[in-house]
Structures are given as structure tokens and as C-alpha cells.
Design a protein around this motif. Structure first.
Motif: not given
Lengths: 486, 486
Positions: A443-471
Motif C-alpha cells: 500500500i503506497r500512501m503519503k503523509c501530509l508532511t511529504d507535501y510540506s516544506y517545513c515540519h509542523n507538528p499539527f501535520y503529524t499522523h495525517m495521511f493523504v488518501v488519493n483514492y482516484s487511481g485505486v481499483e
């Protein structure tokens, strides 16, 4: 004078590396609060770098609040006691790692056939579910309709399709886009305002030339990381701007010297935030105060599932401050590279005078085909069908999360619009550990901090679910494995 | 200090206007030989311009020999006694007027339907013969074959054409291009070196990002004027470089600080000069001396009519200094926007690291179609047919000129290759008068000075005959009218 060496900067740009070194020194207290920094010019001379490099580094530190500037005096290290931002990882690494909204640019090295349009890899390497890519599935592209229209265009247009046309694109297609924007987004736009180009990236090249390389551009953080790469490669100064719960922070924007800001108010990527109307008006007011512009990227507006659509910035802009961008790569298929922008009237003359000599980058043939596709209602039918399809898919994913064992550990956020949403996972594991475990399960999944330039503790444990391409049929299995991992 | 005002600069850029004012003052003796010029920095401050603007203006004056620089001392007005170059007209006006090799970018304002792919204007406005446009006629594009292949691609590839691929373009197409280059130009190139893009203009955007905006770029003068526009809009410093009878002058090149030079050695536009092998080797030696590159634009190599083809710079380059560019817009039809470049191995890694994140700008569908078109020999057949066709057309024009009353007044030059040649008209009229009279007779033709940044008396009375787009049956009538005019 303050000295840095650059032997270890690796693939980073000088400004990036300098920024990181200084930031790290400020965080570690090596550069104490209140300390005066060298002037840009003398620092540039001392380090044998260009003034622009220093400007970029200082500019970013300024926006992030690590340093302050006092007019006619210079730059000083800020008092960062209590500040939360810590540089978590090397930003360039993040950039190069991907985090791209538009996977079509991936082809990471392009040096072998296997990178290309080869047969789908059915082997063990293919993940069970790829929530990290938000490329739309081409499975639902109405290829037979598209082929039918292509054949018709060939038959009907004959040699007309060989004629070169306006640099802004086929007029009939621009008319069709204007009609679509009116029906679908309530936007009153004339075909004369529309410029068609081979992908959003190319349109950014035009915009940088149009608005000028002398301005400072603003990028939402977290946000669409490829933008930073485009600005960087074009030697344009840019600043990352923080978000709050209503999207782009006006405070951060005002603190910066940004003159052109990129934003996706209708569905921010990747947080999913929909900017409330009040913030939209504030943003427009900011632009109206000076020679400033807003680039509104409405990339997945077609997939709003509930609630009333909020008007685009473009449609409530009375001062000619908004450049509206959208793409068909997201709604049709990434291999159709047709994007467009809507320029305000105030920029049209400049555009034609400065950039009118460029040829349109999209082939006539595909412009004609898309024109018929739009004019005869196929596009509307397609997005309606896809909206239903994606809604069903999203519901399946969310149901799976909210039922069963996962519901206590995962909270779903910002799921009303678009092809991705966020989840917050309650776990002791670090984000990297979660991703690794998931990867082990296919399962490939990215977390919010992958999209962030700087770390923000608020973003920890947040994951981005891009479901459009998943069967869809793989979702139950994927959910089970997800549960195993956390 | 020396002062200029900029109220009357019109649409010119500051540097352009400053350059012109200074040049004019030097020519008129207002700035005397030997006079010291202000330092770049102080001059910039004084005129409230950027140092880069001054640098550009000084740089161009330097290349053209109007000023000299003495190390650690500064800039001085040169002794121009006996110099022939006089600024004849406003260069920017020339640029905007067109002089574009690639007419497909014309669509000058794009603000009305009539600008677009409308029906051919059969009215009185259409010229009898347009020798000014070197756009190839789309009448000979093998549309039925192309359509057949498109249908086959749709049927054979199915959803494959929806897959996104390498940023460098479809691998199979790159293989086909490599095979073509080997067969046709004797070039040993691997598909890995090839980058496909939506038009040559777009490839220039990539090249500027690849080689860096910090370098100084060289443009042949006279030459492809659109290049200057591209560099200008991208805030890149460039210099015009003079030609001699063997093409790009090495002396001019060495006098300049140019680090990347653009050249079309196989058939220079618009002079038609074919660069002899000795000069090619000198050019390569120049590049090898330092961190320098040559952009070789081989835009109409397919249409060489007599003599042995001279090897491309790319194929005799052993040091990885040549970037080879070519386009299918010239050989097929301008509405097929597929160009490509061949990077030397030395630049591949840099390219992938820096620009590999960009998506390919050409639609898959047209890449697949072109691939089959090349692989199955249709392209070779097409260019052979077109070569014969153009040869016939050229012969007709030249015969018409060399027989009858015109032969005493017109001399044909450089007619061995490509889709244009030069004529020298023996006339008392000025070039502008000739053009006006011709226009009155429905004949559009440009003179060599239209393509020149500075006037060179050697170029007077030289006209460029772009015959590729002119209908053959109209030639006799056109020749008769030509005779009337001169």
C-alpha cells in the motif's frame, strides 16, 4: 563575518542550502536572537554568491519568522522561543522524491524502455493500492467516444486541421471552454481571455514571462510541490506561505513580500481545505492594494460531492487580479495534455504584446476533438459519470474506515470535495514507520508532511488518501492490510 | 554623468533603447572615440535601471565594436572610423513585425474568430505569392496516410495511448527518430539522448533552464529573429554575432563573451550559407576550450538539393558540446507540433536531475502516430517526394528569374539547399520601396535587412525568396509582376 561552506550541499541549490544552514544555526542557538546578520551585498561578496541567492535565503527565513528586518538597519535573528517549526528533513530530497500532484511528469529517469508506455507491470512489484498517486485512472476515459470524434474530426475538417491558428489556441475550443465555465462554474468569461497550452506546467512558463521574473511568487505550504521546482528552475524568487484552518494565511501573505500568489481555494491540495468566502474576499482585497496577482488553480473543481460550490476567485474578482487555471488532464486522462488559463482583461494586451509570438503548444487535432467533446455534451456526461463513480469509491473507502476495527484509530477529514481526503491515524508509530509498514503490505500512501516544506507538528499522523487511481475491488483487502499495519 | 531619458522608448526594452541611444550618439560623434563610459554600477544607479540592463547594453555595443573594455579600467568609446554598421531601423519594430521563420506563431492578436482556423480567405486580400512566409504548404501533407495511421493507432494501442510515459517522450518514437538520424544524417544517437517537445520554442525554454540563465547566449545576425524574443522574455542575456561568407564569424564569437551559441550550419537562415567543414571544426574547438555549448538547429536539412551533405556538428563533436535541434513542423505541417533535441551524454544527467519532473508536452496519440509514420517509411517517402516537389518549384522560380527580362537585374545566390534562397536585385529603389511596390502587386517578399539586427551595406538589395508556400501555377504571373516593379 558569518561563514558557510558549500561542499556538502549535494544537489541542493545554494540558496536552499544556505537557508537550511542558517535556520539550523538559529534553531540550535548558534545564531542568537537579536544578532545582526550581514547585509545582503556584503554577505554575497563574502560567500562568493550572487545577491539574489542571499535574498532568497533571507526572504524565506523572513517569511518563516526566523529573522526579522528593520528598515534601513538590516536583518536580525528573531526570537524563536516557542516556535514550532523545525526542519524535519531536507526539502530538496522531498521535492525530488515526488510528492507531485501530477504523476504524469514522473518518468523519473526516462533512460530505458521500461520507463515508457510499456505493458502494465502485472508482477509482484505493482502495489495492491496506490493512495500516493493522484493520477486519475485512465480506465474510465471514454476512449471509444473520443476515437469516434477523432475520426469525425478527420473526416469533417479535412485539411482545416493542418492550418495554423491563434497562439491562444483554437477559437472554437476557447468558446466551448467559456460555455463550460459559465454553465459549470458560473463564470462569465470571453474566449478572448482564454489561453490554451500543453499542460499546466507550460502555462506557468508563460505566466512567469508575463508577470515578470522580478516579482516574488508565493506557494502554499503544504501544497503542490512541483510549483517550487518550476519557479526554482526559472530563477524566480518564491516563498512558502503557511495555511491556517481556512487555507492560505493572510497574515503569512502580508508578512511576506509576495506579489503573485498561487492558491487552490476550491479544494486545497493536499489538505482538502475549502477556503471560505470571507477569506476569498480578503485575498482579493490584498491583491487589489497593489500590483499583485492571484493564480487560482481550480484543478479538481469538477469533483465536488456535497454542499454548494463556492464561487471561484475569478468570478468575484472585480479588479482584474485573478488568473484562473484549469486542466483536462485531471478530468479526462493525463495523456491528454490540454490545460488553459483565463487571463483578466487587464493582462490581455500585455500578453499579446509580450508572448503573442509563441505558437500554441497543443496540436490542432486534439483541440478540434476536445471542442466537439465539449460542445456536444460528452464532457459533461463524462464528469457526471465520474463524479458518481468517485463518490461511490470514496464512500467505500470511508465506510471501510469508519466501520470495523479501524474506526477507533482513524479519523477522516475534509472529504467533501475532490479526489483525495485526509485521515488522522492514532498511532505510536512515526509517519515514516507507518509508510514503511504499509509499503510492505503493498500500500503506497503519503503523509501530509511529504507535501510540506517545513515540519509542523499539527501535520503529524495525517495521511493523504488519493483514492482516484485505486481499483474499487481491491479496497476491502487494502483496508484489512491497513489495519494490520497500525 | 552621461544621461538618457526613456520617455520615448515606446515598446522597446530599456536595454534595447539605451543601446540604440548610445550607438546613435557614438555614430554621430556625440560620444567621442576614447571617451570613458560610466561604470555599469554607477550608470545603473544614475539612470535608475538594473545593472543587468546596463550590462546588456554595454555587452551588445562591445560585440559590435562600438565600445571597448579595458580590464580593471572600464569601458571606452571605440574609434569607429571606417565602420560600416549603421542602425537602420528600430530592431524591436522588426521583431514585432514578424520576420519569423516559423509562421505558425503568427496569430498576431488572437482576439477574433477571423484570426483562427477560419476558412481560407479567398478575397482580394490574399497575396498572389507570399515569398515572405517560409511556412511549408500543408497542401502536401499526406493527410490520408496520417489519418489511416491515426485510426490504426487507436485500434492497435487501445488504452495504451492513455498511459503517461517518460518526460523525454515516447521511447519508441525516440528510437524511430534515432534510426532516421542515422540513415539520413549519419548521426549515431541513442534514444536516451532524445527529448521530444511541443515545438522548438518550448525546447528553448528547456535549454535555458538546463544551461542556466547566467550564461550569455549568441544569436546569428542576420538570423532567426524569434530567438531574440525568446531570450528576451526569459531574461537571458544574448548577443548578436556577425556572419562572414562562411557563416558565423569566429572572430565575432571570440570577441563576445558568449557561452552558448545558436547556429544553423547546414543551411543558415536567411542567408542560405552552408558552413564549410573547417569553420565547423573551429566552432567545435571554440566550444571545447571552456564550459561552452553549441545549439545546432538543423531545421530544414531534409531539403538539400545538390552536393554532398556536410556532417552535422553533432556528428563530428567528440567533446559533448553540441545540442542538436530539429522539428517535424517544417517537414510535415506546422500544425503538427513535434520537435526534438539530441543532448550530448554529458548533459543527460543534469537534464534528468533538473528538468526530469516536467511532463512531456506532446500528446501520446500524436507521438504514436508519428512513430508508425517514421518506422514504416512514410516519412522518408514524404520527404523524398517533397524534395522533388520543392526542387521543381525552385527550378521554376530560378528559371523564370534567369530567363527573360529579369536576368540582367537579378542574381540568384545560395540556392543549393533548403526552402529559400537569396536574390540580389540591381535597382535604384530602396529595399523598402521594392517591398512596397511588390506588395502593391500582391507579392510579399522580405529583404535580408529585415532579419538583421544592424544594417550592413552588404545586405542591401538582397531579398529572401521563401518559395515553399507559393503555389506553382502562380509563379509565372508573380515573375511578370516582379519585373514590373523593379
Amino acid at each position: 563575518m558569518l561563514t558557510y561552506t558549500f561542499e556538502n550541499r549535494g544537489k541542493k541549490s545554494y540558496y536552499q542550502y544556505l537557508y537550511e544552514q542558517m535556520k539550523s544555526d538559529i534553531l540550535e542557538g548558534k545564531l542568537a536572537a537579536g544578532a545582526k546578520l550581514p547585509s545582503k551585498r556584503s554577505f554575497a561578496k563574502h560567500l562568493n554568491l550572487s545577491v539574489m541567492t542571499i535574498e532568497n535565503a533571507y526572504g524565506q527565513l523572513l517569511v518563516e519568522g526566523y529573522i526579522t528586518s528593520v528598515e534601513k538597519k538590516g536583518y536580525y535573528v528573531a526570537d524563536i522561543t516557542g516556535q514550532v517549526q523545525i526542519l524535519q528533513k531536507e526539502p530538496y530530497q522531498i521535492l525530488e522524491k515526488g510528492a507531485d500532484r501530477d504523476k504524469s511528469a514522473a518518468g523519473k529517469d526516462g533512460c530505458g524502455r521500461q520507463q515508457d508506455f510499456g505493458k502494465r507491470n502485472e508482477g509482484t512489484k505493482e502495489p495492491l493500492a496506490d493512495f500516493a498517486s493522484n493520477q486519475v485512472s485512465s480506465r474510465h476515459f471514454p476512449l471509444s467516444t473520443w476515437s469516434k470524434l477523432m475520426r469525425r474530426v478527420l473526416a469533417d475538417q479535412g485539411t482545416e486541421i493542418l492550418k495554423t491558428g491563434s497562439h491562444q489556441g483554437l477559437y472554437a475550443l476557447r468558446e466551448a471552454i467559456a460555455r463550460h465555465l459559465y454553465r459549470f462554474r458560473g463564470m462569465a468569461v470571453s474566449p478572448e481571455q482564454i489561453v490554451i497550452g500543453a499542460g499546466t506546467e507550460y502555462l506557468y512558463h508563460l505566466l512567469i514571462q508575463l508577470l515578470g521574473r522580478g516579482r516574488i511568487y508565493g506557494i502554499e505550504n503544504p501544497g503542490y510541490r512541483k510549483l517550487a521546482q518550476i519557479y526554482d528552475r526559472n530563477d524566480v524568487q518564491f516563498r512558502y506561505l503557511e495555511l491556517d484552518e481556512e487555507g492560505l494565511s493572510l497574515e503569512a501573505l502580508r508578512r511576506s513580500e509576495v506579489q503573485v500568489v498561487h492558491t487552490s481555494p476550491s479544494h486545497h491540495f493536499p489538505t482538502g481545505i475549502v477556503m471560505p468566502i470571507k477569506r476569498r474576499r480578503e485575498l482579493l482585497a490584498w491583491a487589489a492594494e497593489d500590483d499583485r496577482y492571484i493564480i487560482e488553480d481550480d484543478y479538481d473543481c469538477e469533483f465536488r460531492f456535497s454542499g454548494l460550490p463556492i464561487p471561484t476567485l475569478q468570478s468575484i474578482d472585480t479588479r482584474g487580479k485573478v488568473i484562473y487555471l484549469n486542466t483536462f488532464s485531471k478530468t479526462l486522462t493525463p495523456s491528454v495534455r490540454i490545460s488553459y488559463m483565463v487571463l483578466p482583461d487587464s493582462l490581455l494586451e500585455l500578453y499579446r504584446g509580450k508572448l503573442g509570438f509563441y505558437a500554441c503548444t497543443v496540436s490542432n487535432f486534439e483541440q478540434y476533438t476536445l471542442e466537439v467533446f465539449l460542445r456536444e455534451g460528452y464532457f459533461e456526461k463524462h464528469i457526471n459519470r465520474m463524479r458518481n463513480y468517485y463518490r461511490g469509491k470514496r464512500d467505500t473507502v470511508i465506510r471501510a474506515i469508519r466501520s470495523g476495527a479501524l474506526k477507533k484509530r482513524i479519523k477522516v477529514l475534509e472529504e467533501d470535495a475532490g479526489l483525495h481526503f485526509l485521515i488522522r491515524i492514532d498511532t505510536e508509530l512515526s509517519d515514516e514507520e507507518v509508510k514503511e509498514r504499509l509499503a510492505g503490505q503493498g500500500i503506497r500512501m503519503k503523509c501530509l508532511t511529504d507535501y510540506s516544506y517545513c515540519h509542523n507538528p499539527f501535520y503529524t499522523h495525517m495521511f493523504v488518501v488519493n483514492y482516484s487511481g485505486v481499483e474499487e475491488e481491491r479496497l476491502p483487502e487494502a483496508m484489512e492490510r491497513l489495519q494490520k499495519c497500525i
